[in-house]
Design a protein around this motif. Structure first.
Motif, PDB file in Angstrom:
ATOM      1  N   GLU A   1     -14.849  -9.675 -14.672  1.00  0.00           N
ATOM      2  CA  GLU A   1     -14.564  -9.443 -13.252  1.00  0.00           C
ATOM      3  C   GLU A   1     -13.426 -10.333 -12.769  1.00  0.00           C
ATOM      4  N   ALA A   2     -13.379 -11.562 -13.250  1.00  0.00           N
ATOM      5  CA  ALA A   2     -12.283 -12.471 -12.883  1.00  0.00           C
ATOM      6  C   ALA A   2     -10.957 -11.904 -13.378  1.00  0.00           C
ATOM      7  N   GLY A   3     -10.947 -11.343 -14.574  1.00  0.00           N
ATOM      8  CA  GLY A   3      -9.730 -10.722 -15.105  1.00  0.00           C
ATOM      9  C   GLY A   3      -9.291  -9.539 -14.259  1.00  0.00           C
ATOM     10  N   GLU A   4     -10.276  -8.712 -13.821  1.00  0.00           N
ATOM     11  CA  GLU A   4      -9.950  -7.573 -12.961  1.00  0.00           C
ATOM     12  C   GLU A   4      -9.388  -8.041 -11.625  1.00  0.00           C
ATOM     13  N   VAL A   5     -10.016  -9.082 -11.052  1.00  0.00           N
ATOM     14  CA  VAL A   5      -9.525  -9.644  -9.787  1.00  0.00           C
ATOM     15  C   VAL A   5      -8.112 -10.185  -9.985  1.00  0.00           C
ATOM     16  N   ASN A   6      -7.884 -10.890 -11.106  1.00  0.00           N
ATOM     17  CA  ASN A   6      -6.559 -11.424 -11.412  1.00  0.00           C
ATOM     18  C   ASN A   6      -5.544 -10.288 -11.513  1.00  0.00           C
ATOM     19  N   SER A   7      -5.914  -9.213 -12.207  1.00  0.00           N
ATOM     20  CA  SER A   7      -5.032  -8.052 -12.358  1.00  0.00           C
ATOM     21  C   SER A   7      -4.729  -7.438 -10.994  1.00  0.00           C
ATOM     22  N   LYS A   8      -5.766  -7.314 -10.160  1.00  0.00           N
ATOM     23  CA  LYS A   8      -5.561  -6.758  -8.821  1.00  0.00           C
ATOM     24  C   LYS A   8      -4.671  -7.674  -7.988  1.00  0.00           C
ATOM     25  N   MET A   9      -4.833  -8.983  -8.157  1.00  0.00           N
ATOM     26  CA  MET A   9      -3.983  -9.932  -7.425  1.00  0.00           C
ATOM     27  C   MET A   9      -2.536  -9.814  -7.879  1.00  0.00           C
ATOM     28  N   ILE A  10      -2.337  -9.642  -9.189  1.00  0.00           N
ATOM     29  CA  ILE A  10      -0.971  -9.474  -9.700  1.00  0.00           C
ATOM     30  C   ILE A  10      -0.383  -8.185  -9.139  1.00  0.00           C
ATOM     31  N   ASN A  11      -1.155  -7.099  -9.154  1.00  0.00           N
ATOM     32  CA  ASN A  11      -0.676  -5.836  -8.591  1.00  0.00           C
ATOM     33  C   ASN A  11      -0.397  -5.978  -7.103  1.00  0.00           C
ATOM     34  N   PHE A  12      -1.272  -6.694  -6.388  1.00  0.00           N
ATOM     35  CA  PHE A  12      -1.060  -6.919  -4.969  1.00  0.00           C
ATOM     36  C   PHE A  12       0.217  -7.726  -4.739  1.00  0.00           C
ATOM     37  N   THR A  13       0.428  -8.761  -5.542  1.00  0.00           N
ATOM     38  CA  THR A  13       1.629  -9.591  -5.426  1.00  0.00           C
ATOM     39  C   THR A  13       2.872  -8.759  -5.695  1.00  0.00           C
ATOM     40  N   GLN A  14       2.833  -7.930  -6.729  1.00  0.00           N
ATOM     41  CA  GLN A  14       3.972  -7.073  -7.041  1.00  0.00           C
ATOM     42  C   GLN A  14       4.232  -6.089  -5.900  1.00  0.00           C
ATOM     43  N   THR A  15       3.166  -5.528  -5.359  1.00  0.00           N
ATOM     44  CA  THR A  15       3.312  -4.603  -4.238  1.00  0.00           C
ATOM     45  C   THR A  15       3.894  -5.323  -3.026  1.00  0.00           C
ATOM     46  N   ALA A  16       3.410  -6.522  -2.757  1.00  0.00           N
ATOM     47  CA  ALA A  16       3.929  -7.297  -1.628  1.00  0.00           C
ATOM     48  C   ALA A  16       5.408  -7.618  -1.827  1.00  0.00           C
ATOM     49  N   GLN A  17       5.786  -7.975  -3.054  1.00  0.00           N
ATOM     50  CA  GLN A  17       7.199  -8.261  -3.337  1.00  0.00           C
ATOM     51  C   GLN A  17       8.045  -7.006  -3.176  1.00  0.00           C
ATOM     52  N   ALA A  18       7.530  -5.878  -3.633  1.00  0.00           N
ATOM     53  CA  ALA A  18       8.263  -4.615  -3.483  1.00  0.00           C
ATOM     54  C   ALA A  18       8.438  -4.268  -2.005  1.00  0.00           C
ATOM     55  N   LEU A  19       7.381  -4.464  -1.217  1.00  0.00           N
ATOM     56  CA  LEU A  19       7.478  -4.204   0.222  1.00  0.00           C
ATOM     57  C   LEU A  19       8.464  -5.152   0.895  1.00  0.00           C
ATOM     58  N   GLU A  20       8.470  -6.393   0.463  1.00  0.00           N
ATOM     59  CA  GLU A  20       9.413  -7.367   1.022  1.00  0.00           C
ATOM     60  C   GLU A  20      10.849  -6.975   0.684  1.00  0.00           C
ATOM     61  N   THR A  21      11.075  -6.543  -0.546  1.00  0.00           N
ATOM     62  CA  THR A  21      12.405  -6.085  -0.962  1.00  0.00           C
ATOM     63  C   THR A  21      12.822  -4.854  -0.151  1.00  0.00           C
ATOM     64  N   LEU A  22      11.890  -3.938   0.035  1.00  0.00           N
ATOM     65  CA  LEU A  22      12.165  -2.752   0.836  1.00  0.00           C
ATOM     66  C   LEU A  22      12.514  -3.142   2.265  1.00  0.00           C
ATOM     67  N   GLN A  23      11.781  -4.090   2.826  1.00  0.00           N
ATOM     68  CA  GLN A  23      12.054  -4.548   4.195  1.00  0.00           C
ATOM     69  C   GLN A  23      13.445  -5.162   4.302  1.00  0.00           C
ATOM     70  N   ARG A  24      13.822  -5.990   3.314  1.00  0.00           N
ATOM     71  CA  ARG A  24      15.169  -6.584   3.326  1.00  0.00           C
ATOM     72  C   ARG A  24      16.235  -5.492   3.238  1.00  0.00           C
ATOM     73  N   THR A  25      15.989  -4.493   2.399  1.00  0.00           N
ATOM     74  CA  THR A  25      16.943  -3.392   2.249  1.00  0.00           C
ATOM     75  C   THR A  25      17.094  -2.619   3.554  1.00  0.00           C
ATOM     76  N   VAL A  26      15.967  -2.341   4.203  1.00  0.00           N
ATOM     77  CA  VAL A  26      16.006  -1.629   5.485  1.00  0.00           C
ATOM     78  C   VAL A  26      16.745  -2.465   6.524  1.00  0.00           C
ATOM     79  N   ASN A  27      16.501  -3.769   6.560  1.00  0.00           N
ATOM     80  CA  ASN A  27      17.198  -4.640   7.517  1.00  0.00           C
ATOM     81  C   ASN A  27      18.693  -4.684   7.239  1.00  0.00           C
ATOM     82  N   THR A  28      19.065  -4.722   5.962  1.00  0.00           N
ATOM     83  CA  THR A  28      20.484  -4.706   5.603  1.00  0.00           C
ATOM     84  C   THR A  28      21.121  -3.404   6.041  1.00  0.00           C
ATOM     85  N   LEU A  29      20.441  -2.305   5.775  1.00  0.00           N
ATOM     86  CA  LEU A  29      20.942  -0.989   6.181  1.00  0.00           C
ATOM     87  C   LEU A  29      21.050  -0.895   7.697  1.00  0.00           C
TER      88      LEU A  29
END
Length: 187
Positions: free
Chosen positions: A37-65
């Motif tokens: 379960e800890a491994g699954e939580v870790n995996s979900k946290m990594i996916n969440f972190t990646q998703t958050a980074q992708a959203l942050e990148t998207l936000q920067r791109t939208v602001n630049t545009l």
């Protein structure tokens, strides 16, 4: 109990210690389950972190545009205003036709390709210069001179206001020249 593990736990408020005995296999199974379960939580946290980074990148791109579009909108508005003011002044001082006004706009656009002064900056200078002149041909002659002076004085930092200042100086010089000599170009 040979497969048992004993733990001492403080369970009551009076400070007493109770002994807890657990089967080793059951304990191992429980720990394995916790690890999974800890491994699954870790995996979900990594996916969440990646998703958050992708959203942050998207936000920067939208602001630049958004910033680029805002800049383009401002540039278009400045261009439109400069063209309108130039047309008004040329009609009032030179009785210029739409074709003559279009010719000055085309000259400024062509001059932009030759140097560092944007055509909206040139148009603002041309509008100011036109307040001192009577003929479109004289304006056509003085625009490249004005552009050279603006480029020398301000370079890439040239603004509509700086072009207008240079144009005022040129216009006053042209009027002074007209007053001291007989020149039909300035009449």
């Amino acid at each position: 109990m040979e497969n048992g593990v004993s733990f001492g736990l403080k369970l009551d408020d009076d400070g007493g210690i109770r002994r807890l005995t657990v089967n080793a296999q059951e304990l191992g199974s429980a720990l394995k389950s916790v690890r999974t379960e800890a491994g699954e939580v870790n995996s979900k946290m990594i996916n969440f972190t990646q998703t958050a980074q992708a959203l942050e990148t998207l936000q920067r791109t939208v602001n630049t545009l958004r910033g680029a579009l805002t800049g383009l909108t401002r540039a278009w508005a400045a261009q439109e205003t400069a063209e309108r003011k130039l047309a008004t002044v040329m009609r009032n001082t030179m009785s210029a036709s739409d074709d003559e006004i279009a010719g000055i706009k085309a000259l400024c656009a062509a001059q932009q390709q030759l140097g560092v002064i944007g055509d909206e900056v040139q148009l603002a200078g041309a509008q100011e210069l036109a307040t001192y002149l009577k003929r479109k041909e004289t304006l056509e002659t003085l625009i490249p001179v004005m552009n050279d002076m603006v480029a020398q004085q301000y370079g890439l930092n040239a603004t509509q206001e700086s072009a207008a200042q240079i144009a005022t100086m040129l216009g006053r010089s042209a009027n002074d020249f007209r007053c001291t000599t007989i020149q039909t170009d300035f009449d």
